[in-house]
Design an enzyme around this catalytic site. Structure first.
Site, PDB file in Angstrom:
ATOM      1  N   ARG A 170      -7.599  -1.300 -19.719  1.00 14.30           N
ATOM      2  CA  ARG A 170      -6.072  -1.802 -19.245  1.00 14.30           C
ATOM      3  C   ARG A 170      -5.946  -2.832 -20.213  1.00 14.30           C
ATOM      4  O   ARG A 170      -6.765  -3.793 -20.517  1.00 14.30           O
ATOM      5  CB  ARG A 170      -6.052  -2.064 -17.882  1.00 14.30           C
ATOM      6  N   GLU A 229      -5.364  -6.909  -5.805  1.00 14.79           N
ATOM      7  CA  GLU A 229      -5.094  -7.196  -7.145  1.00 14.79           C
ATOM      8  C   GLU A 229      -4.158  -8.445  -7.297  1.00 14.79           C
ATOM      9  O   GLU A 229      -3.981  -8.908  -8.532  1.00 14.79           O
ATOM     10  CB  GLU A 229      -4.188  -5.810  -7.512  1.00 14.79           C
ATOM     11  N   SER A 241      -2.375  -6.509  -1.591  1.00 16.17           N
ATOM     12  CA  SER A 241      -3.513  -5.871  -2.327  1.00 16.17           C
ATOM     13  C   SER A 241      -4.372  -6.978  -2.845  1.00 16.17           C
ATOM     14  O   SER A 241      -3.800  -8.120  -3.389  1.00 16.17           O
ATOM     15  CB  SER A 241      -2.967  -4.814  -3.414  1.00 16.17           C
ATOM     16  N   TYR A 287       2.103  -3.972 -11.503  1.00 12.57           N
ATOM     17  CA  TYR A 287       1.961  -3.659 -10.255  1.00 12.57           C
ATOM     18  C   TYR A 287       1.388  -4.815  -9.120  1.00 12.57           C
ATOM     19  O   TYR A 287       1.983  -5.085  -8.213  1.00 12.57           O
ATOM     20  CB  TYR A 287       0.671  -2.462 -10.015  1.00 12.57           C
TER      21      TYR A 287
HETATM   22  P1  NDP Z   1      -1.299   6.271  -2.225  1.00 11.36           P
HETATM   23  O1  NDP Z   1      -0.911   6.075  -3.821  1.00 11.36           O
HETATM   24  O2  NDP Z   1      -2.389   7.354  -1.879  1.00 11.36           O
HETATM   25  O3  NDP Z   1      -0.053   6.553  -1.589  1.00 11.36           O
HETATM   26  C1  NDP Z   1       1.295   6.025  -1.863  1.00 11.36           C
HETATM   27  C2  NDP Z   1       2.227   6.717  -1.014  1.00 11.36           C
HETATM   28  O4  NDP Z   1       3.599   6.075  -1.484  1.00 11.36           O
HETATM   29  C3  NDP Z   1       2.288   8.004  -1.085  1.00 11.36           C
HETATM   30  O5  NDP Z   1       2.886   8.613   0.165  1.00 11.36           O
HETATM   31  C4  NDP Z   1       3.681   8.232  -2.158  1.00 11.36           C
HETATM   32  O6  NDP Z   1       4.341   9.467  -1.815  1.00 11.36           O
HETATM   33  C5  NDP Z   1       4.652   7.218  -1.608  1.00 11.36           C
HETATM   34  N1  NDP Z   1       5.382   6.781  -2.434  1.00 11.36           N
HETATM   35  C6  NDP Z   1       5.392   6.573  -3.912  1.00 11.36           C
HETATM   36  N2  NDP Z   1       6.647   6.145  -4.211  1.00 11.36           N
HETATM   37  C7  NDP Z   1       7.483   6.030  -3.415  1.00 11.36           C
HETATM   38  C8  NDP Z   1       8.906   6.038  -3.424  1.00 11.36           C
HETATM   39  N3  NDP Z   1       9.582   5.654  -4.433  1.00 11.36           N
HETATM   40  N4  NDP Z   1       9.355   6.055  -2.153  1.00 11.36           N
HETATM   41  C9  NDP Z   1       8.829   6.412  -1.260  1.00 11.36           C
HETATM   42  N5  NDP Z   1       7.562   6.725  -0.952  1.00 11.36           N
HETATM   43  C10 NDP Z   1       6.746   6.588  -2.151  1.00 11.36           C
HETATM   44  O7  NDP Z   1      -1.645   4.767  -2.117  1.00 11.36           O
HETATM   45  P2  NDP Z   1      -2.601   4.286  -0.749  1.00 11.36           P
HETATM   46  O8  NDP Z   1      -2.743   5.328   0.472  1.00 11.36           O
HETATM   47  O9  NDP Z   1      -4.199   4.194  -1.364  1.00 11.36           O
HETATM   48  O10 NDP Z   1      -2.197   2.801  -0.419  1.00 11.36           O
HETATM   49  C11 NDP Z   1      -1.195   2.637   0.325  1.00 11.36           C
HETATM   50  C12 NDP Z   1      -0.620   1.432   0.129  1.00 11.36           C
HETATM   51  O11 NDP Z   1      -1.573   0.219   0.155  1.00 11.36           O
HETATM   52  C13 NDP Z   1      -0.037   1.325  -1.060  1.00 11.36           C
HETATM   53  O12 NDP Z   1       1.248   0.373  -1.120  1.00 11.36           O
HETATM   54  C14 NDP Z   1      -1.065   0.681  -2.202  1.00 11.36           C
HETATM   55  O13 NDP Z   1      -0.324  -0.086  -3.218  1.00 11.36           O
HETATM   56  C15 NDP Z   1      -1.664  -0.382  -1.113  1.00 11.36           C
HETATM   57  N6  NDP Z   1      -3.009  -0.758  -1.148  1.00 11.36           N
HETATM   58  C16 NDP Z   1      -3.937   0.098  -1.531  1.00 11.36           C
HETATM   59  C17 NDP Z   1      -5.269  -0.172  -1.592  1.00 11.36           C
HETATM   60  C18 NDP Z   1      -6.253   0.903  -1.663  1.00 11.36           C
HETATM   61  O14 NDP Z   1      -7.489   0.597  -2.123  1.00 11.36           O
HETATM   62  N7  NDP Z   1      -6.184   2.149  -1.266  1.00 11.36           N
HETATM   63  C19 NDP Z   1      -5.777  -1.331  -1.521  1.00 11.36           C
HETATM   64  C20 NDP Z   1      -4.553  -2.484  -1.464  1.00 11.36           C
HETATM   65  C21 NDP Z   1      -3.281  -2.159  -1.212  1.00 11.36           C
HETATM   66  P3  NDP Z   1       3.718  10.784  -2.705  1.00 11.36           P
HETATM   67  O15 NDP Z   1       2.777  11.498  -1.917  1.00 11.36           O
HETATM   68  O16 NDP Z   1       5.103  11.845  -2.805  1.00 11.36           O
HETATM   69  O17 NDP Z   1       3.540  10.399  -4.002  1.00 11.36           O
HETATM   70  P1  GDR Z   2      -7.980  -0.363  -8.865  1.00 10.25           P
HETATM   71  O1  GDR Z   2      -8.450   0.985  -8.677  1.00 10.25           O
HETATM   72  O2  GDR Z   2      -7.187  -0.711 -10.353  1.00 10.25           O
HETATM   73  O3  GDR Z   2      -8.832  -1.502  -8.249  1.00 10.25           O
HETATM   74  O4  GDR Z   2      -6.511  -0.579  -7.786  1.00 10.25           O
HETATM   75  P2  GDR Z   2      -8.916   2.080  -9.689  1.00 10.25           P
HETATM   76  O5  GDR Z   2      -9.950   2.815  -9.091  1.00 10.25           O
HETATM   77  O6  GDR Z   2      -8.080   2.606 -10.785  1.00 10.25           O
HETATM   78  O7  GDR Z   2      -9.889   0.991 -10.895  1.00 10.25           O
HETATM   79  C1  GDR Z   2     -11.059   0.383 -10.366  1.00 10.25           C
HETATM   80  C2  GDR Z   2     -11.702  -0.333 -11.714  1.00 10.25           C
HETATM   81  O8  GDR Z   2     -12.158   0.745 -12.323  1.00 10.25           O
HETATM   82  C3  GDR Z   2     -12.058   0.781 -13.753  1.00 10.25           C
HETATM   83  N1  GDR Z   2     -12.041   2.010 -14.599  1.00 10.25           N
HETATM   84  C4  GDR Z   2     -11.167   3.048 -14.070  1.00 10.25           C
HETATM   85  N2  GDR Z   2     -10.206   3.020 -13.393  1.00 10.25           N
HETATM   86  C5  GDR Z   2      -9.642   4.203 -13.371  1.00 10.25           C
HETATM   87  N3  GDR Z   2      -8.558   4.845 -12.565  1.00 10.25           N
HETATM   88  N4  GDR Z   2      -9.748   5.270 -14.014  1.00 10.25           N
HETATM   89  C6  GDR Z   2     -11.092   5.373 -15.108  1.00 10.25           C
HETATM   90  O9  GDR Z   2     -11.307   6.274 -15.937  1.00 10.25           O
HETATM   91  C7  GDR Z   2     -11.742   4.053 -15.008  1.00 10.25           C
HETATM   92  N5  GDR Z   2     -12.787   3.646 -15.801  1.00 10.25           N
HETATM   93  C8  GDR Z   2     -13.067   2.248 -15.305  1.00 10.25           C
HETATM   94  C9  GDR Z   2     -10.674   0.017 -13.943  1.00 10.25           C
HETATM   95  O10 GDR Z   2     -10.441  -0.762 -15.055  1.00 10.25           O
HETATM   96  C10 GDR Z   2     -10.878  -1.015 -12.819  1.00 10.25           C
HETATM   97  O11 GDR Z   2     -11.260  -2.331 -13.006  1.00 10.25           O
HETATM   98  C11 GDR Z   2      -6.915   0.106  -6.678  1.00 10.25           C
HETATM   99  C12 GDR Z   2      -5.598   0.875  -6.160  1.00 10.25           C
HETATM  100  O12 GDR Z   2      -5.696   1.498  -5.154  1.00 10.25           O
HETATM  101  C13 GDR Z   2      -4.256  -0.454  -5.891  1.00 10.25           C
HETATM  102  O13 GDR Z   2      -3.212   0.325  -5.432  1.00 10.25           O
HETATM  103  C14 GDR Z   2      -4.838  -1.234  -4.836  1.00 10.25           C
HETATM  104  O14 GDR Z   2      -4.048  -2.325  -4.501  1.00 10.25           O
HETATM  105  C15 GDR Z   2      -6.095  -2.029  -5.442  1.00 10.25           C
HETATM  106  O15 GDR Z   2      -7.056  -0.934  -5.671  1.00 10.25           O
HETATM  107  C16 GDR Z   2      -6.643  -2.780  -4.423  1.00 10.25           C
END
Ligand code: NDP
Ligand code: GDR
Length: 374
Positions: A315, A165, A163, A186
């Site tokens: 946060r 992050e 990520s 995270y």
């Molecule tokens: P989601 O939160 O949508 O999905 C996470 C998945 O992990 C779900 O299927 C969830 O299951 C499963 N999971 C959670 N805990 C466990 C566990 N203990 N054992 C097995 N499975 C588990 O994430 P995204 O699809 O958005 O992201 C996919 C991956 O990419 C993640 O690792 C995320 O951190 C990473 N990532 C995401 C980004 C983004 O912008 N979306 C950017 C960079 C990295 P359940 O449905 O049951 O909750």
């Molecule tokens: P992020 O995504 O932390 O970048 O992680 P998120 O959408 O939660 O936050 C993005 C930015 O928006 C600000 N923010 C808020 N965020 C949330 N969730 N809710 C609010 O009400 C709100 N108001 C403002 C946050 O402070 C932050 O700056 C996502 C996840 O998918 C991670 O798993 C992944 O690794 C990173 O993107 C890349």
């Protein structure tokens, strides 16, 4: 809706004979995906099925069905001979389940997408987050290493969902050479998973890649991430089901792309001759406020009439500015994003307008409460 009893794995699935729509295709590639029920898992599954893969997903037990994002491609276990996507119970906190499914499924490619993926929530449950995100990745890598040692299947490839992050407070543009400075449990856990992956590549010669993906969104994005929270609210406000939207820091800037584009990059990494790490990003960054402007403006609303700042969404440590430099992925993989920022926002608003209209029908008929905010 499906029963999802996880029983649609053929008993002979370790034999190397696999089925595609009823016909045995011993040569088809097999992928194993953790986190298949998540946003990325659902897009990656569709992508791999279209490429002719057999896809096995590990799902965790939950008190409610958690397969909404993949129900449309799920085939009931009673018709298992037709299924090219199969689900199995496992958990990243359970090492034995990971090894068992690797031995049974014998995948060619393993995609580790599972995570407690919410940054703000990771401050509330840091220990659990580290266990799943960091140690979970280590458990899977170790299961893979012992599977390879026991079977001689050295061709198995591994993808780790890294990520942006991890860059945290290091200023943009961020590339593969940018130092990590994580700002949450995270992000620190994702750094550990990143280095475990590098280490298993260097120590054991495993084909293991880190994709360092910047934020990617879609109509399937979880509703408590800021983009989806906004587009859900836009739909509900426009339709009269909600009036206020409570948010935190509007000045944070993110490099937002479309999830459908990003899963292709994951696959591309595993098709290379050599395992490596890649940044995947649009190379454009926008503030949360800019996202609000486009989303509310698209349906003729003013975000300032509805958004209320609530401290609870700030946060303990923030990541202010992420903007990727994905030139390596563009050059080596030939990857580039297809969906731009405005198109992404509009796609999400369009879908959430439709969802809100359906909710309105249920609310009007007395079948559902008009909750203020999901
Ligand atoms: P989601 O939160 O949508 O999905 C996470 C998945 O992990 C779900 O299927 C969830 O299951 C499963 N999971 C959670 N805990 C466990 C566990 N203990 N054992 C097995 N499975 C588990 O994430 P995204 O699809 O958005 O992201 C996919 C991956 O990419 C993640 O690792 C995320 O951190 C990473 N990532 C995401 C980004 C983004 O912008 N979306 C950017 C960079 C990295 P359940 O449905 O049951 O909750
Ligand atoms: P992020 O995504 O932390 O970048 O992680 P998120 O959408 O939660 O936050 C993005 C930015 O928006 C600000 N923010 C808020 N965020 C949330 N969730 N809710 C609010 O009400 C709100 N108001 C403002 C946050 O402070 C932050 O700056 C996502 C996840 O998918 C991670 O798993 C992944 O690794 C990173 O993107 C890349």
């Amino acid at each position: 809706a499906t029963e999802n009893d996880s029983s649609n794995v053929g008993s002979g699935s370790g034999s190397g004979s696999h089925t595609v729509n009823g016909s045995a295709t011993p040569d088809c590639k097999i992928a194993l995906i953790t986190g298949i029920t998540g946003q990325d898992g659902s897009y990656l599954t569709e992508f791999l099925l279209n490429k002719g893969y057999e896809v096995h997903g590990l799902i965790r037990r939950s008190s409610n069905f958690n397969t909404q994002r993949i129900n449309h491609i799920y085939i009931d276990p009673h018709n298992a001979h037709k299924a090219r996507m199969k689900l199995h119970y496992a958990d990243l906190s359970d090492a034995s389940s990971l090894r068992r499914w690797l031995d049974t499924i014998r995948p060619h490619e393993v995609y580790n997408l599972a995570a407690q993926s919410h940054v703000a929530v990771s401050f509330e449950i840091p220990d659990y987050t580290a266990d799943v995100v960091a140690t979970g990745a280590l458990r899977l890598l170790e299961a893979l290493r012992s599977h390879i040692t026991a079977t001689g299947r050295t061709h198995v490839k591994y993808y780790q969902a890294g990520s942006s992050e991890m860059f945290g407070s290091t200023p943009p543009p961020q590339s593969e050479n940018t130092p990590f400075h994580p700002r949450s449990p995270y992000a620190a856990s994702k750094c550990a998973a990143h280095w475990y992956t590098v280490n298993y590549r260097e120590a054991y010669g495993i084909f293991a890649c880190n994709g360092i993906l910047f934020n990617h969104e879609s109509p399937r994005r979880g509703e408590n991430f800021v983009t989806r929270k906004i587009t859900r609210a836009v739909g509900r406000i426009k339709i009269g089901l909600q009036n206020k939207l409570f948010l935190g820091n509007l000045q944070a800037s993110r490099d937002w792309g479309f999830a459908g584009d990003y899963v292709e990059a994951m696959w591309m990494m595993l098709q290379q001759e050599k395992a490596d790490d890649y940044v995947v990003a649009t190379e454009e960054s926008h503030t949360v406020e800019e996202f609000l402007e486009v989303a509310f403006g698209y349906v003729g609303l003013k975000w300032k009439d509805h958004v209320v700042i609530d401290k609870r969404y700030f946060r303990p440590a923030e990541v202010d500015n992420l903007k990727g430099d994905s030139s390596k992925a563009r050059k080596v993989l030939g990857w580039k994003p297809r969906v731009g920022f405005e198109q992404l926002v509009k796609m999400m608003v369009d879908e959430d307008m439709e969802l809100a209209k359906r909710e309105k029908v249920l609310v009007d008929a007395g079948y559902m409460d008009a909750q203020q905010q999901p």
